[in-house]
Design a protein around this motif. Structure first.
Motif, PDB file in Angstrom:
ATOM      1  N   PHE A 275       0.828  -1.209   0.000  1.00 16.48           N
ATOM      2  CA  PHE A 275       0.000   0.000   0.000  1.00 16.48           C
ATOM      3  C   PHE A 275       0.862   1.258   0.000  1.00 16.48           C
ATOM      4  N   ILE A 276       0.391   2.291  -0.687  1.00 14.13           N
ATOM      5  CA  ILE A 276       0.892   3.654  -0.513  1.00 14.13           C
ATOM      6  C   ILE A 276      -0.298   4.593  -0.688  1.00 14.13           C
ATOM      7  N   VAL A 277      -0.158   5.800  -0.176  1.00 15.25           N
ATOM      8  CA  VAL A 277      -1.130   6.864  -0.467  1.00 15.25           C
ATOM      9  C   VAL A 277      -0.407   7.811  -1.410  1.00 15.25           C
ATOM     10  N   SER A 278      -0.923   7.940  -2.629  1.00 12.10           N
ATOM     11  CA  SER A 278      -0.181   8.700  -3.638  1.00 12.10           C
ATOM     12  C   SER A 278      -1.115   9.304  -4.674  1.00 12.10           C
ATOM     13  N   THR A 279      -0.504  10.008  -5.631  1.00 14.05           N
ATOM     14  CA  THR A 279      -1.270  10.648  -6.697  1.00 14.05           C
ATOM     15  C   THR A 279      -1.844   9.607  -7.640  1.00 14.05           C
ATOM     16  N   SER A 280      -2.923   9.959  -8.301  1.00 13.55           N
ATOM     17  CA  SER A 280      -3.601   9.020  -9.191  1.00 13.55           C
ATOM     18  C   SER A 280      -2.850   8.813 -10.497  1.00 13.55           C
ATOM     19  N   GLU A 281      -1.796   9.593 -10.758  1.00 21.90           N
ATOM     20  CA  GLU A 281      -1.082   9.444 -12.026  1.00 21.90           C
ATOM     21  C   GLU A 281      -0.475   8.058 -12.174  1.00 21.90           C
ATOM     22  N   VAL A 307      -7.193   0.604  -6.741  1.00 25.76           N
ATOM     23  CA  VAL A 307      -7.451   1.898  -6.095  1.00 25.76           C
ATOM     24  C   VAL A 307      -8.446   1.695  -4.952  1.00 25.76           C
ATOM     25  N   LEU A 308      -8.116   2.239  -3.790  1.00 28.74           N
ATOM     26  CA  LEU A 308      -8.959   2.105  -2.609  1.00 28.74           C
ATOM     27  C   LEU A 308      -9.209   3.467  -1.971  1.00 28.74           C
ATOM     28  N   PRO A 309     -10.348   3.653  -1.334  1.00 29.96           N
ATOM     29  CA  PRO A 309     -10.594   4.918  -0.626  1.00 29.96           C
ATOM     30  C   PRO A 309      -9.675   5.017   0.599  1.00 29.96           C
ATOM     31  N   ILE A 310      -9.473   6.212   1.099  1.00 30.83           N
ATOM     32  CA  ILE A 310      -8.771   6.395   2.373  1.00 30.83           C
ATOM     33  C   ILE A 310      -9.573   5.656   3.449  1.00 30.83           C
ATOM     34  N   PRO A 311      -8.922   4.850   4.302  1.00 24.24           N
ATOM     35  CA  PRO A 311      -9.660   4.130   5.353  1.00 24.24           C
ATOM     36  C   PRO A 311     -10.501   5.082   6.210  1.00 24.24           C
ATOM     37  N   TYR A 353      -5.713  15.717 -22.338  1.00 22.64           N
ATOM     38  CA  TYR A 353      -4.536  16.077 -21.555  1.00 22.64           C
ATOM     39  C   TYR A 353      -4.437  15.251 -20.277  1.00 22.64           C
ATOM     40  N   THR A 354      -5.541  15.122 -19.546  1.00 18.61           N
ATOM     41  CA  THR A 354      -5.496  14.389 -18.285  1.00 18.61           C
ATOM     42  C   THR A 354      -5.315  12.886 -18.490  1.00 18.61           C
ATOM     43  N   LYS A 355      -5.784  12.359 -19.603  1.00 21.99           N
ATOM     44  CA  LYS A 355      -5.543  10.942 -19.888  1.00 21.99           C
ATOM     45  C   LYS A 355      -4.058  10.659 -20.064  1.00 21.99           C
ATOM     46  N   GLN A 356      -3.347  11.637 -20.583  1.00 21.00           N
ATOM     47  CA  GLN A 356      -1.909  11.471 -20.769  1.00 21.00           C
ATOM     48  C   GLN A 356      -1.156  11.613 -19.447  1.00 21.00           C
ATOM     49  N   ILE A 357      -1.493  12.624 -18.644  1.00 25.08           N
ATOM     50  CA  ILE A 357      -0.719  12.867 -17.427  1.00 25.08           C
ATOM     51  C   ILE A 357      -1.231  12.059 -16.235  1.00 25.08           C
ATOM     52  N   GLY A 358      -2.451  11.516 -16.320  1.00 26.86           N
ATOM     53  CA  GLY A 358      -2.943  10.624 -15.281  1.00 26.86           C
ATOM     54  C   GLY A 358      -3.714  11.261 -14.150  1.00 26.86           C
ATOM     55  N   PHE A 359      -3.859  12.576 -14.153  1.00 23.69           N
ATOM     56  CA  PHE A 359      -4.666  13.238 -13.128  1.00 23.69           C
ATOM     57  C   PHE A 359      -6.116  13.323 -13.599  1.00 23.69           C
ATOM     58  N   LEU A 360      -7.027  13.629 -12.685  1.00 20.91           N
ATOM     59  CA  LEU A 360      -8.443  13.654 -13.049  1.00 20.91           C
ATOM     60  C   LEU A 360      -8.826  14.960 -13.739  1.00 20.91           C
ATOM     61  N   ALA A 371     -15.689   7.458 -14.984  1.00 21.87           N
ATOM     62  CA  ALA A 371     -16.236   6.653 -13.886  1.00 21.87           C
ATOM     63  C   ALA A 371     -16.667   5.259 -14.336  1.00 21.87           C
ATOM     64  N   LYS A 372     -16.712   5.021 -15.634  1.00 16.63           N
ATOM     65  CA  LYS A 372     -17.056   3.686 -16.138  1.00 16.63           C
ATOM     66  C   LYS A 372     -15.905   2.704 -15.938  1.00 16.63           C
ATOM     67  N   ASP A 373     -14.707   3.231 -15.670  1.00 14.39           N
ATOM     68  CA  ASP A 373     -13.533   2.422 -15.364  1.00 14.39           C
ATOM     69  C   ASP A 373     -13.555   2.110 -13.863  1.00 14.39           C
ATOM     70  N   GLU A 374     -13.333   0.846 -13.477  1.00 16.99           N
ATOM     71  CA  GLU A 374     -13.445   0.432 -12.079  1.00 16.99           C
ATOM     72  C   GLU A 374     -12.561   1.256 -11.143  1.00 16.99           C
ATOM     73  N   ASP A 375     -11.287   1.424 -11.509  1.00 17.23           N
ATOM     74  CA  ASP A 375     -10.369   2.163 -10.643  1.00 17.23           C
ATOM     75  C   ASP A 375     -10.724   3.643 -10.575  1.00 17.23           C
ATOM     76  N   TYR A 376     -11.034   4.233 -11.722  1.00 15.70           N
ATOM     77  CA  TYR A 376     -11.352   5.656 -11.735  1.00 15.70           C
ATOM     78  C   TYR A 376     -12.716   5.937 -11.115  1.00 15.70           C
ATOM     79  N   ASN A 377     -13.575   4.941 -11.083  1.00 13.81           N
ATOM     80  CA  ASN A 377     -14.858   5.104 -10.409  1.00 13.81           C
ATOM     81  C   ASN A 377     -14.653   5.397  -8.932  1.00 13.81           C
ATOM     82  N   ILE A 378     -13.670   4.718  -8.320  1.00 14.11           N
ATOM     83  CA  ILE A 378     -13.348   4.970  -6.911  1.00 14.11           C
ATOM     84  C   ILE A 378     -12.870   6.409  -6.724  1.00 14.11           C
ATOM     85  N   LEU A 379     -12.035   6.873  -7.653  1.00 12.23           N
ATOM     86  CA  LEU A 379     -11.488   8.232  -7.566  1.00 12.23           C
ATOM     87  C   LEU A 379     -12.579   9.285  -7.750  1.00 12.23           C
ATOM     88  N   VAL A 380     -13.454   9.057  -8.717  1.00  8.26           N
ATOM     89  CA  VAL A 380     -14.522  10.025  -8.992  1.00  8.26           C
ATOM     90  C   VAL A 380     -15.465  10.125  -7.793  1.00  8.26           C
TER      91      VAL A 380
END
Length: 507
Positions: A275-281, A307-311, A353-360, A371-380
């Motif tokens: 585990f780490i807590v880090s940027t979505s990139e 991708v997991l939410p903050i506990p 642009y964000t698809k390339q750099i990895g941020f939302l 949000a249709k992507d499983e991992d990005y759904n958690i982020l959204v």
């Protein structure tokens, strides 16, 4: 006839010269300053700007400023000490500072074109100074920091999303992974969790989710709407204690406190951390090959990322949210500068642009697709409960104070002989006063040392892990025998009496 021809030729020549001058003036490049976010940001931005140039006939130029020099270069440019760009990227916490100095252009007259409703609230709230209705920037991308997990490691230990939703569940998962002490083929030991320490500028960002998830905050408004330090509130202390207990409970090796964010991320990418807590990139990077600045061919690429939410803490799961906006220098006179800013923040360009750099992306419409992507759904979904820092001009200075405060705390944690409740209280007391001074807030009353110790001890009692120790099997048998001994003795006594009675009758 000849005179007429000459006049016509002169007229044509004059028009040609005027047209050429107009074209030359129009052809002056529009400059954009950005920072190096994600994989190949300059390359993807220049591709998008080619579309703009074809459409308008105006060339563009992109300059990438390293984060280490960005603040100084931008400050000098906006203060008129060097040429400024037409459009520039600003970290969301930088907006209030430059806005308060009137160094970036107000955009309120263009709000109908910008369409604020297109953007998610947590991002749009960073476009202005707190409680000020003047808009100075437009959201460009969002930096949300979730828990990132190594799927292979979790699967091998039977750890699921549900099992790490709470703080205690997360700690138990770390403890479980640490106890196995897996060794990779390169000799590296797999650890459950790690984070950077005192040598890292992200320190406040790392403490923030644990503090916010327990109802605390770095600063708070009083009943009169004045900001003041909130470090010594019980909720904030609970959040700080929650984070410190990863070290205090030996779940994270204190050696990690000597590392920075890049080193911790590299350990995770190498498959050494669960585990780490880090940027979505990092999530997006696992979908690109290393030749494109990605991680698909790294160990985390083959192990796969989750991708997991903050506990959850006392008040829920609250992620740290940062990011960057686009702004125009106040001194800029070119109308095309706003047209370019508007172009860069169109949904199609935000998506690319964000698809390339990895941020939302900050656009509601684009996020619906992501949000249709499983991992990005958690982020959204985390954007709904996540928090950004307060949009006040003083925040940059406050952040430096928080870096110094938490660095001092980590130094105490790293060397046990330096740690004491008295020393901890002195640190909190010192920086509470310094934060209040920056906010022009009087420090008339503060939690006393005795009150702090009482609160801190109670918090730590709650944080102390309950470890079940299995009973020794031998002791268990002895305990059981002791419980049955009186019964056996009674039976033996009765049998002995009967045996003696029968013998007596026979005689």
């Amino acid at each position: 006839m000849g005179l007429m021809t000459n006049r016509i030729m002169h007229s044509i020549l004059a028009v040609a010269i005027a047209s050429t001058a107009a074209i030359a003036a129009k052809a002056k490049p529009l400059t954009v300053w950005i920072m190096p976010n994600g994989a190949s940001p300059q390359e993807i931005l220049e591709k998008r700007l080619e579309i703009y140039s074809k459409k308008t006939g105006i060339p563009t130029k992109v300059e990438v400023l390293d984060w280490g020099e960005a603040w100084t270069r931008i400050s000098q440019a906006l203060a008129g000490q060097q040429p400024a760009p037409d459009v520039l990227q600003l970290g969301t916490t930088w907006i209030p500072y430059f806005a308060s100095r009137k160094e970036i252009k107000p955009l309120n007259e263009n709000l109908s074109t910008i369409q604020p409703e297109r953007f998610v609230p947590v991002s749009w709230n960073t476009t202005h100074i707190d409680e000020d209705t003047t808009i100075y920037s437009v959201p460009w991308f969002i930096d949300i920091r979730p828990v990132l997990a190594n799927k292979r490691i979790l699967a091998e230990h039977g750890i699921t999303r549900d099992s790490v939703r709470t703080y205690e569940g997360f700690k138990n998962a770390i403890r479980k992974i640490n106890s196995k002490d897996e060794v990779l083929d390169d000799g590296a030991h797999v650890k459950g969790f790690a984070f950077p320490g005192k040598s890292d500028w992200n320190i406040p960002h790392n403490f923030a989710p644990w503090i916010w998830s327990n109802g605390g905050s770095f600063i708070k408004k009083d009943e009169n709407g004045k900001w003041h330090a909130n470090i010594l509130s019980r909720e904030t202390l609970l959040g700080i204690s929650s984070y410190l207990h990863f070290i205090m409970d030996t779940l994270v090796n204190p050696e990690a406190l000597q590392t920075n964010t890049a080193q911790i991320a590299q350990q995770f990418n190498n498959g050494e951390l669960a585990f780490i807590v880090s940027t979505s990139e990092i999530v997006m990077q696992t979908r690109f090959h290393g030749s494109m600045g990605g991680l698909s061919n790294a160990r985390i690429g083959s192990d796969s990322i989750m991708v997991l939410p903050i506990p959850k803490g006392k008040v829920g799961s609250v992620s740290f949210i940062g990011g960057s906006n686009l702004a125009i220098p106040a001194s800029n006179k070119r109308k095309e500068a706003f047209d370019l800013l508007l172009f860069l923040t169109e949904d199609e360009n935000l998506d690319a642009y964000t698809k390339q750099i990895g941020f939302l992306p900050p656009s509601r419409k684009v996020l619906q697709e992501w949000a249709k992507d499983e991992d990005y759904n958690i982020l959204v979904r985390a954007l709904e409960t996540g928090r950004a820092y307060m949009a006040i001009p003083e925040w940059g200075e406050l952040e430096q104070l928080l870096v110094a405060m938490f660095s001092a705390i980590w130094e105490q944690m790293e060397i046990p002989s330096l740690y004491s409740e008295d020393k901890l209280y002195e640190t909190f007391q010192q920086y509470t006063a310094e934060i209040n001074k920056k906010l022009n807030y009087p420090t008339n009353s503060m939690m006393t040392a005795a009150e702090f110790k009482a609160a801190w001890n109670k918090i730590n009692e709650e944080q102390t892990p309950v470890v079940e120790v299995a009973k020794d099997s031998t002791n268990g048998v002895v305990d059981d025998n002791m419980k049955t001994a009186p019964f056996v003795f009674a039976v033996m006594l009765i049998l002995g009496f009967l045996f003696a009675f029968l013998r007596k009758r026979k005689k």
